[in-house]
Design a protein around this motif. Structure first.
Motif, mmCIF file in Angstrom:
data_model
loop_
_atom_site.group_PDB
_atom_site.id
_atom_site.type_symbol
_atom_site.label_atom_id
_atom_site.label_comp_id
_atom_site.label_asym_id
_atom_site.label_seq_id
_atom_site.Cartn_x
_atom_site.Cartn_y
_atom_site.Cartn_z
ATOM 1 N N LYS A 193 -17.963 31.936 15.726
ATOM 2 C CA LYS A 193 -18.482 30.350 16.344
ATOM 3 C C LYS A 193 -20.270 30.907 15.704
ATOM 4 O O LYS A 193 -20.897 29.658 15.912
ATOM 5 C CB LYS A 193 -17.715 29.594 16.890
ATOM 6 C CG LYS A 193 -18.737 28.468 17.560
ATOM 7 C CD LYS A 193 -17.407 27.883 18.531
ATOM 8 C CE LYS A 193 -17.802 26.132 18.745
ATOM 9 N NZ LYS A 193 -17.892 25.996 20.341
ATOM 10 N N MET A 194 -20.627 31.333 17.133
ATOM 11 C CA MET A 194 -22.121 31.450 17.107
ATOM 12 C C MET A 194 -22.737 31.641 16.276
ATOM 13 O O MET A 194 -23.920 31.096 16.052
ATOM 14 C CB MET A 194 -22.163 32.825 18.546
ATOM 15 C CG MET A 194 -21.653 32.502 19.512
ATOM 16 S SD MET A 194 -22.223 34.084 20.589
ATOM 17 C CE MET A 194 -23.793 33.838 20.798
ATOM 18 N N VAL A 195 -22.472 32.588 15.287
ATOM 19 C CA VAL A 195 -23.232 32.828 13.522
ATOM 20 C C VAL A 195 -23.016 31.705 13.366
ATOM 21 O O VAL A 195 -24.274 31.157 12.753
ATOM 22 C CB VAL A 195 -22.389 33.828 13.168
ATOM 23 C CG1 VAL A 195 -23.192 33.915 12.054
ATOM 24 C CG2 VAL A 195 -22.905 35.333 14.290
ATOM 25 N N PHE B 187 -23.279 40.532 16.039
ATOM 26 C CA PHE B 187 -23.427 39.643 15.967
ATOM 27 C C PHE B 187 -24.647 39.548 14.603
ATOM 28 O O PHE B 187 -24.772 38.602 14.112
ATOM 29 C CB PHE B 187 -24.569 39.132 17.241
ATOM 30 C CG PHE B 187 -25.430 37.811 16.844
ATOM 31 C CD1 PHE B 187 -24.423 36.783 17.168
ATOM 32 C CD2 PHE B 187 -26.564 38.028 16.848
ATOM 33 C CE1 PHE B 187 -25.356 34.934 16.888
ATOM 34 C CE2 PHE B 187 -27.006 36.608 16.502
ATOM 35 C CZ PHE B 187 -26.156 35.674 16.137
ATOM 36 N N VAL B 188 -25.573 41.052 14.507
ATOM 37 C CA VAL B 188 -26.175 40.923 13.742
ATOM 38 C C VAL B 188 -25.538 41.176 12.578
ATOM 39 O O VAL B 188 -26.214 40.640 11.197
ATOM 40 C CB VAL B 188 -27.397 41.928 14.028
ATOM 41 C CG1 VAL B 188 -28.352 42.646 12.720
ATOM 42 C CG2 VAL B 188 -27.809 41.625 15.574
ATOM 43 N N ILE C 237 -33.740 38.182 14.943
ATOM 44 C CA ILE C 237 -33.028 38.498 15.723
ATOM 45 C C ILE C 237 -33.497 39.092 16.827
ATOM 46 O O ILE C 237 -33.505 40.520 16.939
ATOM 47 C CB ILE C 237 -31.592 38.707 15.873
ATOM 48 C CG1 ILE C 237 -31.498 37.915 14.427
ATOM 49 C CG2 ILE C 237 -30.524 38.773 17.093
ATOM 50 C CD1 ILE C 237 -29.390 38.151 13.730
ATOM 51 N N VAL C 238 -33.680 38.254 18.338
ATOM 52 C CA VAL C 238 -34.575 39.272 19.456
ATOM 53 C C VAL C 238 -33.735 39.071 20.350
ATOM 54 O O VAL C 238 -33.261 38.101 20.849
ATOM 55 C CB VAL C 238 -35.831 38.907 19.673
ATOM 56 C CG1 VAL C 238 -36.080 39.564 20.801
ATOM 57 C CG2 VAL C 238 -36.592 38.599 18.129
ATOM 58 N N PRO C 239 -32.585 40.896 21.128
ATOM 59 C CA PRO C 239 -32.206 40.550 22.326
ATOM 60 C C PRO C 239 -33.107 40.336 23.340
ATOM 61 O O PRO C 239 -33.954 40.867 23.242
ATOM 62 C CB PRO C 239 -31.895 42.443 22.160
ATOM 63 C CG PRO C 239 -32.974 42.697 21.404
ATOM 64 C CD PRO C 239 -33.553 42.237 20.107
ATOM 65 N N GLN C 240 -31.853 39.116 24.579
ATOM 66 C CA GLN C 240 -33.154 38.482 25.095
ATOM 67 C C GLN C 240 -32.395 38.761 26.082
ATOM 68 O O GLN C 240 -32.597 37.710 26.651
ATOM 69 C CB GLN C 240 -33.429 37.411 24.502
ATOM 70 C CG GLN C 240 -34.769 37.278 25.773
ATOM 71 C CD GLN C 240 -35.919 37.821 25.735
ATOM 72 O OE1 GLN C 240 -36.447 38.124 24.477
ATOM 73 N NE2 GLN C 240 -36.137 37.902 26.498
ATOM 74 N N ALA C 241 -32.610 39.844 26.696
ATOM 75 C CA ALA C 241 -31.467 40.053 28.429
ATOM 76 C C ALA C 241 -32.110 38.932 29.819
ATOM 77 O O ALA C 241 -31.225 38.562 29.948
ATOM 78 C CB ALA C 241 -31.822 40.995 29.268
ATOM 79 N N THR C 242 -33.332 38.416 29.711
ATOM 80 C CA THR C 242 -34.026 37.704 30.571
ATOM 81 C C THR C 242 -33.203 36.091 30.869
ATOM 82 O O THR C 242 -33.697 35.895 31.479
ATOM 83 C CB THR C 242 -35.629 37.804 30.276
ATOM 84 O OG1 THR C 242 -35.724 36.668 29.280
ATOM 85 C CG2 THR C 242 -36.106 39.032 31.156
ATOM 86 N N LEU C 243 -32.563 35.809 29.344
ATOM 87 C CA LEU C 243 -31.813 34.891 29.138
ATOM 88 C C LEU C 243 -31.143 34.242 30.295
ATOM 89 O O LEU C 243 -30.996 33.143 30.790
ATOM 90 C CB LEU C 243 -31.744 33.989 27.607
ATOM 91 C CG LEU C 243 -32.656 34.045 27.062
ATOM 92 C CD1 LEU C 243 -31.629 33.694 25.117
ATOM 93 C CD2 LEU C 243 -33.510 32.627 27.484
ATOM 94 N N GLY C 244 -30.676 35.788 30.726
ATOM 95 C CA GLY C 244 -29.897 35.357 31.924
ATOM 96 C C GLY C 244 -29.987 35.115 33.066
ATOM 97 O O GLY C 244 -28.671 35.255 33.737
ATOM 98 N N GLU D 135 -24.115 39.470 6.725
ATOM 99 C CA GLU D 135 -23.149 39.247 6.168
ATOM 100 C C GLU D 135 -23.266 37.958 5.111
ATOM 101 O O GLU D 135 -23.288 37.477 3.743
ATOM 102 C CB GLU D 135 -22.250 39.343 6.790
ATOM 103 C CG GLU D 135 -21.642 41.081 6.714
ATOM 104 C CD GLU D 135 -19.945 41.020 7.737
ATOM 105 O OE1 GLU D 135 -19.476 39.745 7.320
ATOM 106 O OE2 GLU D 135 -20.097 41.447 8.448
ATOM 107 N N ILE D 136 -23.468 37.435 6.428
ATOM 108 C CA ILE D 136 -23.279 35.081 5.664
ATOM 109 C C ILE D 136 -24.867 35.390 4.881
ATOM 110 O O ILE D 136 -24.516 34.641 4.027
ATOM 111 C CB ILE D 136 -23.792 34.303 6.857
ATOM 112 C CG1 ILE D 136 -21.917 34.569 7.382
ATOM 113 C CG2 ILE D 136 -24.611 32.909 6.376
ATOM 114 C CD1 ILE D 136 -21.979 33.280 8.520
#
Length: 167
Positions: free
Chosen positions: A62-64, A125-126, A92-99, A131-132
């Protein structure tokens, strides 16, 4: 319709979408044996992503689908289209600080997912995004950062066009 008696469920993931004209992400810093390594995209969208405790693979399709199909990119005619319609690129950037949550004068990240599970979800996710994008042929390119590492980002936008989305 929302249930008036219960608070909304806590999000399992948070994303920040940023329309861009160009973005360059350092994915490996220079060391004694090698120069720094970068990935770069042209016109498209940067997706910053953070997973919270309790997140599972179930939320990923759903996210993708939502992130790649939402009309947040401006076409050359000025019409709002999805990144899949541009043609465009995705970084796509992993961003732990969003949490993070503010506590006193600092930030805490207690609700973030563990590193091992976060890496697995990020990698999946990547892969789903790739794939899409592959279905769209050469029209859409996906690049990504390295989970768990500090990375340097250079971003050119045509306006501060940023959207926060929880899943």
């Amino acid at each position: 319709m929302a249930d008036k008696g219960n608070p909304p469920a806590a999000p399992l993931a948070r994303t920040l979408l940023q329309q861009c004209l160009q973005a360059t992400l350092q994915v490996k810093p220079a060391d004694d044996e090698s120069e720094a390594e970068y990935v770069q995209i042209e016109r498209g969208m940067v997706i910053y992503i953070c997973f919270f405790r309790g997140a599972t693979d179930d939320i990923l399709p759903k996210m993708v689908s939502t992130l790649l199909n939402i009309r947040l990119c401006e076409s050359s005619s000025g019409k709002m289209v999805s990144v899949l319609d541009l043609p465009g690129s995705i970084l796509i950037v992993p961003q732990a600080t969003l949490g993070g949550k503010a506590k006193s004068r600092g930030m805490q990240y207690h609700n973030n997912i563990g590193k091992e599970d976060g890496l697995r979800l990020y990698s999946t996710f990547v892969s789903l995004c790739e794939e899409i994008a592959a279905v769209n042929g050469d029209k859409v390119m996906v690049k990504h950062g390295t989970y768990g590492n500090r990375q340097v980002l250079k971003l050119d936008t045509n306006g501060p066009y940023t959207h926060l989305m929880d899943f």
